[in-house]
Design an enzyme around this catalytic site. Sequence first.
Site, PDB file in Angstrom:
ATOM      1  N   ASN A 167       0.707  -1.351   0.065  1.00  0.00           N
ATOM      2  CA  ASN A 167      -0.016  -0.074   0.113  1.00  0.00           C
ATOM      3  C   ASN A 167       0.821   1.380   0.067  1.00  0.00           C
ATOM      4  O   ASN A 167       0.298   2.257  -0.513  1.00  0.00           O
ATOM      5  CB  ASN A 167      -1.048  -0.043   1.298  1.00  0.00           C
ATOM      6  CG  ASN A 167      -0.338  -0.261   2.629  1.00  0.00           C
ATOM      7  OD1 ASN A 167       0.869  -0.464   2.702  1.00  0.00           O
ATOM      8  ND2 ASN A 167      -1.277   0.407   3.386  1.00  0.00           N
ATOM      9  N   GLU A 265       4.727  -4.235  12.209  1.00  0.00           N
ATOM     10  CA  GLU A 265       3.655  -3.026  12.189  1.00  0.00           C
ATOM     11  C   GLU A 265       2.687  -3.479  11.299  1.00  0.00           C
ATOM     12  O   GLU A 265       2.840  -4.016  10.093  1.00  0.00           O
ATOM     13  CB  GLU A 265       4.374  -1.934  11.232  1.00  0.00           C
ATOM     14  CG  GLU A 265       5.457  -1.146  11.948  1.00  0.00           C
ATOM     15  CD  GLU A 265       4.979  -0.267  13.006  1.00  0.00           C
ATOM     16  OE1 GLU A 265       5.794   0.076  13.926  1.00  0.00           O
ATOM     17  OE2 GLU A 265       3.718  -0.075  13.266  1.00  0.00           O
ATOM     18  N   CYS A 299      -3.022   1.569   6.624  1.00  0.00           N
ATOM     19  CA  CYS A 299      -2.950   1.019   8.050  1.00  0.00           C
ATOM     20  C   CYS A 299      -3.625   2.088   8.734  1.00  0.00           C
ATOM     21  O   CYS A 299      -4.069   1.820  10.002  1.00  0.00           O
ATOM     22  CB  CYS A 299      -1.514   0.538   8.478  1.00  0.00           C
ATOM     23  SG  CYS A 299      -0.517   1.739   8.011  1.00  0.00           S
ATOM     24  N   GLU A 477       8.507   2.740  14.406  1.00  0.00           N
ATOM     25  CA  GLU A 477       9.265   3.031  12.992  1.00  0.00           C
ATOM     26  C   GLU A 477       9.525   4.605  12.856  1.00  0.00           C
ATOM     27  O   GLU A 477       8.710   5.459  13.822  1.00  0.00           O
ATOM     28  CB  GLU A 477       8.738   2.703  11.634  1.00  0.00           C
ATOM     29  CG  GLU A 477       8.638   1.091  11.820  1.00  0.00           C
ATOM     30  CD  GLU A 477       8.587   0.680  10.276  1.00  0.00           C
ATOM     31  OE1 GLU A 477       9.314   0.305   9.499  1.00  0.00           O
ATOM     32  OE2 GLU A 477       7.140   0.645   9.795  1.00  0.00           O
TER      33      GLU A 477
HETATM   34  P1  NDP Z   1       0.554  -9.278   4.022  1.00  0.00           P
HETATM   35  O1  NDP Z   1       0.659  -9.673   5.395  1.00  0.00           O
HETATM   36  O2  NDP Z   1      -0.225 -10.046   3.143  1.00  0.00           O
HETATM   37  O3  NDP Z   1       1.890  -9.196   3.168  1.00  0.00           O
HETATM   38  C1  NDP Z   1       2.790  -8.175   3.454  1.00  0.00           C
HETATM   39  C2  NDP Z   1       4.113  -8.550   3.249  1.00  0.00           C
HETATM   40  O4  NDP Z   1       4.619  -9.864   3.897  1.00  0.00           O
HETATM   41  C3  NDP Z   1       4.458  -9.002   1.597  1.00  0.00           C
HETATM   42  O5  NDP Z   1       5.502  -8.823   1.045  1.00  0.00           O
HETATM   43  C4  NDP Z   1       4.011 -10.471   1.698  1.00  0.00           C
HETATM   44  O6  NDP Z   1       4.457 -11.057   0.532  1.00  0.00           O
HETATM   45  C5  NDP Z   1       4.755 -10.987   2.917  1.00  0.00           C
HETATM   46  N1  NDP Z   1       4.221 -12.198   3.738  1.00  0.00           N
HETATM   47  C6  NDP Z   1       3.186 -12.867   3.432  1.00  0.00           C
HETATM   48  N2  NDP Z   1       2.922 -13.912   4.298  1.00  0.00           N
HETATM   49  C7  NDP Z   1       4.101 -13.927   4.714  1.00  0.00           C
HETATM   50  C8  NDP Z   1       4.747 -14.946   5.485  1.00  0.00           C
HETATM   51  N3  NDP Z   1       3.918 -16.149   6.082  1.00  0.00           N
HETATM   52  N4  NDP Z   1       6.188 -14.674   5.943  1.00  0.00           N
HETATM   53  C9  NDP Z   1       6.810 -13.716   5.634  1.00  0.00           C
HETATM   54  N5  NDP Z   1       6.239 -12.835   4.622  1.00  0.00           N
HETATM   55  C10 NDP Z   1       4.950 -12.968   4.296  1.00  0.00           C
HETATM   56  O7  NDP Z   1      -0.120  -7.869   3.966  1.00  0.00           O
HETATM   57  P2  NDP Z   1      -0.554  -6.854   2.563  1.00  0.00           P
HETATM   58  O8  NDP Z   1       0.620  -6.648   1.701  1.00  0.00           O
HETATM   59  O9  NDP Z   1      -1.686  -7.436   2.081  1.00  0.00           O
HETATM   60  O10 NDP Z   1      -0.848  -5.336   3.380  1.00  0.00           O
HETATM   61  C11 NDP Z   1      -1.992  -5.103   4.031  1.00  0.00           C
HETATM   62  C12 NDP Z   1      -1.806  -5.276   5.454  1.00  0.00           C
HETATM   63  O11 NDP Z   1      -0.638  -4.249   6.129  1.00  0.00           O
HETATM   64  C13 NDP Z   1      -3.095  -4.521   6.166  1.00  0.00           C
HETATM   65  O12 NDP Z   1      -3.402  -5.309   6.994  1.00  0.00           O
HETATM   66  C14 NDP Z   1      -2.454  -3.518   6.780  1.00  0.00           C
HETATM   67  O13 NDP Z   1      -3.097  -2.881   8.020  1.00  0.00           O
HETATM   68  C15 NDP Z   1      -0.965  -3.737   6.911  1.00  0.00           C
HETATM   69  N6  NDP Z   1      -0.052  -2.735   7.047  1.00  0.00           N
HETATM   70  C16 NDP Z   1       0.155  -1.901   8.281  1.00  0.00           C
HETATM   71  C17 NDP Z   1       1.024  -0.749   8.406  1.00  0.00           C
HETATM   72  C18 NDP Z   1       1.674  -0.526   9.583  1.00  0.00           C
HETATM   73  O14 NDP Z   1       2.707   0.505   9.451  1.00  0.00           O
HETATM   74  N7  NDP Z   1       0.967  -1.020  10.603  1.00  0.00           N
HETATM   75  C19 NDP Z   1       1.321   0.195   6.993  1.00  0.00           C
HETATM   76  C20 NDP Z   1       0.769  -0.508   5.815  1.00  0.00           C
HETATM   77  C21 NDP Z   1       0.301  -1.773   5.794  1.00  0.00           C
HETATM   78  P3  NDP Z   1       3.428 -11.438  -0.654  1.00  0.00           P
HETATM   79  O15 NDP Z   1       3.209  -9.975  -1.166  1.00  0.00           O
HETATM   80  O16 NDP Z   1       4.223 -12.013  -1.731  1.00  0.00           O
HETATM   81  O17 NDP Z   1       2.154 -12.036  -0.335  1.00  0.00           O
END
Ligand code: NDP
Length: 511
Positions: A167, A265, A299, A477
């Site tokens: 995002n 996060e 988020c 962060e």
């Molecule tokens: P995901 O948790 O699906 O993915 C985040 C990252 O982790 C991607 O690079 C993904 O790879 C990777 N990933 C997925 N599964 C695993 C695993 N089992 N082990 C290690 N890495 C993994 O989230 P989204 O990308 O869909 O993002 C949306 C989420 O992120 C929302 O819940 C949002 O709230 C949160 N978010 C939080 C923020 C904060 O600062 N608190 C800021 C922005 C977003 P791949 O893409 O290949 O699946």
Amino acid sequence: MYLRHRSGPGREGVRALEGEYGLFIDGRWATPPKAERFTSTNPATGETVGSFVAAGVEDVRRATEAAARAFPGWRQTPAPKRGEILLSVAHRMRERKPELGRLVTREMGKVLSEGLGDVQESIDFIEYMAGEGRRLTGETVPSELRSKFCLTVRQPKGVVACITPWNFPTAIPNWKIAAALISGNTVVFKPASATARCGAEVVRLYEEAGVPPGVLNLVTGPGGLVGNALVEDPRVRAVSFTGGVDAGREVYQRGAKGLKMVHLELGGKNPVIVMEDADLPLALEGVLFGAFGTAGQRCTATSRLIVHEKVYEPFLTMLTQRLDRFPVGDPLDPTTGMGPVASADQERKILDYIALGTREAKLRYGGEKLRGGAYDRGYFLQPTIFETAHGTRISREEIFGPVLSVIRVGTYEEAVRVANDIDYGLSSSIYTRDVNRAFRAVGDLEAGITYVNAPTIGAEVHLPFGGIKNTGNGGREAGSAAIEEFTEIKTVFVDFSARLQRAQIDAESAA
Ligand code: NDP
């Protein structure tokens, strides 16, 4: 035999097509033999934006080995010198901001002003971290003993894994990479698969700015495989992860087995409280931007609107009338208010929540997938508002889309109770003209961030960012707090008395 990409990921000359990327390991772009590939697509049009290597466990191993080899040299590089390289990254990013902003919009779907904002946030953060290269402060404190000097210094952790979501496809990677590098760590970076081209272009800027081979490495591929392999790799000493709660929990558990520092996060369900004395036109603009900016996929997005009963109906009427003038469409068109959601999966998940909402709450606005003409090529949804009681699933669970739950309350105390009765605690906001109540809310709202008379979004890079409850595991962060995440503290005692002095035993005789 690896396919080398000599002059950059997209311009290998013979083999690489525009938008075709290898892995970046040990200072070289290369495609492993027989590598499988995946693509990212523009959620507004369906066009392919980039093609990437689906890395395997062996690729992850090569990347962490390269990072481990580069670590001794990089940690010895004076931190101000590391800062100079970061400044050069920021400079290059500023030069390429228009192009990169468009790329963010093409690959992720946020409107162009927000795509450019994503890049600007990266620039701001990298410049801020470059300055940290001349600080990285420790403490000096007095000793119990004579002729003894006590201080702390910050030291890098080693190889750090940075795993990021789609995002904020340039800003979140830079928040992690720049903070890790200025602290003297080396990095293996895994971007979200959906926005891997933005991730690769970020890496390219560091390469061009002169980051030495192995100091920053890129592995692309599915989180379940690449992410897991990274977190479990014994060379990786710390993991910085931003994403959803489920993946975050898995990363935490795997990291715990290796006793690694894991920084998480995660999600949010952020409330805006509008009190009866609020400046309603100001609150209106804030709620609009907070709830429907980036199609609600932040988020920190405003996903709950808690409104005092005295202004409930007038405020909702203002909001729905304003949404009638909030065009959804082509995110590259500067008149568009909201672009598509980021992917087919996102669209499906959000539509499921909308269907749930129509059963458990009252649909007040929107609720439809947009169809016809250019809409049919992408994932366009109407901004959606539900009126709901506190406690429904749509008012508790993170939807991560343009869906706002509105809850009516009678008092300040009830507003705070509703705001806090949730599993997340990232951002929060109150609109009121009563300064006493505003300061009470700063103390009362359970969240890592509280805004007064501003929406739940709008982080500034020199201030800590993060949340409580299921939003994370206690770290922050950005700001100088980011340095704490990426460094170990070493405590140093220098005894210049030329004799054995024993703390706790000799302290009394030293008096
Ligand atoms: P995901 O948790 O699906 O993915 C985040 C990252 O982790 C991607 O690079 C993904 O790879 C990777 N990933 C997925 N599964 C695993 C695993 N089992 N082990 C290690 N890495 C993994 O989230 P989204 O990308 O869909 O993002 C949306 C989420 O992120 C929302 O819940 C949002 O709230 C949160 N978010 C939080 C923020 C904060 O600062 N608190 C800021 C922005 C977003 P791949 O893409 O290949 O699946």
